[in-house]
Design a protein around this motif. Structure first.
Motif, PDB file in Angstrom:
ATOM      1  N   ASP A  75       0.859  -1.178   0.000  1.00 11.95           N
ATOM      2  CA  ASP A  75       0.000   0.000   0.000  1.00 11.95           C
ATOM      3  C   ASP A  75       0.901   1.234   0.000  1.00 11.95           C
ATOM      4  O   ASP A  75       0.992   1.981   0.964  1.00 11.95           O
ATOM      5  N   ASP A  77       0.846   4.131  -1.420  1.00 18.23           N
ATOM      6  CA  ASP A  77       0.317   5.483  -1.221  1.00 18.23           C
ATOM      7  C   ASP A  77      -0.442   5.618   0.106  1.00 18.23           C
ATOM      8  O   ASP A  77      -1.023   6.652   0.386  1.00 18.23           O
ATOM      9  N   ASN A  79      -3.211   4.604   1.418  1.00 18.66           N
ATOM     10  CA  ASN A  79      -4.606   5.017   1.499  1.00 18.66           C
ATOM     11  C   ASN A  79      -5.505   3.909   2.035  1.00 18.66           C
ATOM     12  O   ASN A  79      -6.725   3.989   1.967  1.00 18.66           O
ATOM     13  N   TYR A  81      -5.886   0.665   1.103  1.00 12.65           N
ATOM     14  CA  TYR A  81      -6.235  -0.492   0.289  1.00 12.65           C
ATOM     15  C   TYR A  81      -5.185  -0.682  -0.799  1.00 12.65           C
ATOM     16  O   TYR A  81      -4.423   0.236  -1.103  1.00 12.65           O
ATOM     17  N   ILE A  82      -5.192  -1.871  -1.385  1.00 11.98           N
ATOM     18  CA  ILE A  82      -4.252  -2.173  -2.450  1.00 11.98           C
ATOM     19  C   ILE A  82      -5.046  -2.360  -3.740  1.00 11.98           C
ATOM     20  O   ILE A  82      -6.055  -3.048  -3.754  1.00 11.98           O
TER      21      ILE A  82
HETATM   22 CA   LIG Z   1      -2.979   2.034  -1.933  1.00 12.69          CA
END
Ligand SMILES: [Ca+2]
Length: 105
Positions: A75, A77, A79, A81-82
């Motif tokens: 993950d 970034d 945020n 979730y992938i």
């Molecule tokens: Ca992500």
């Protein structure tokens, strides 16, 4: 990006990425994508779903600890979730590890 979930087909860009980064062919990747879409219809892999997936591959593994680490790695970034690409990198890694494991048995 925001409309990822409405896509039914894998984009050429994603397909090229996966062909470059794995040793699987187009047919196999398409099968993966179908599975991913049914597991993660909105195109997002959450930590909980990820643990489920891991347990499917490695029932005796220490899922929570391992998944926490791997999830944070993919993950990128941060945020929570992938997306499909990250998800597939993980799945392909799982499969490789499983094949290696079988081969050494
Ligand atoms: Ca992500």
């Amino acid at each position: 990006m925001g409309c990822f979930g409405s896509k039914d087909k894998l984009s050429k860009e994603d397909m090229d990425f996966l062909k470059d980064h794995t040793r699987y062919d187009e047919t196999t990747i398409k099968e993966w994508y179908k599975g991913f879409k049914s597991d993660c219809p909105n195109g997002r892999l959450t930590p909980a779903k990820f643990v489920d997936m891991y347990k499917m591959f490695f029932p005796s593994g220490n899922a929570e600890e391992f998944c926490d680490h791997v999830f944070r790695t993919f993950d990128m970034d941060k945020n929570g979730y992938i997306d499909f690409k990250g998800c597939n990198s993980i799945l392909f890694a799982f499969y490789d590890e499983k094949n290696v494991y079988k081969a050494t048995k």
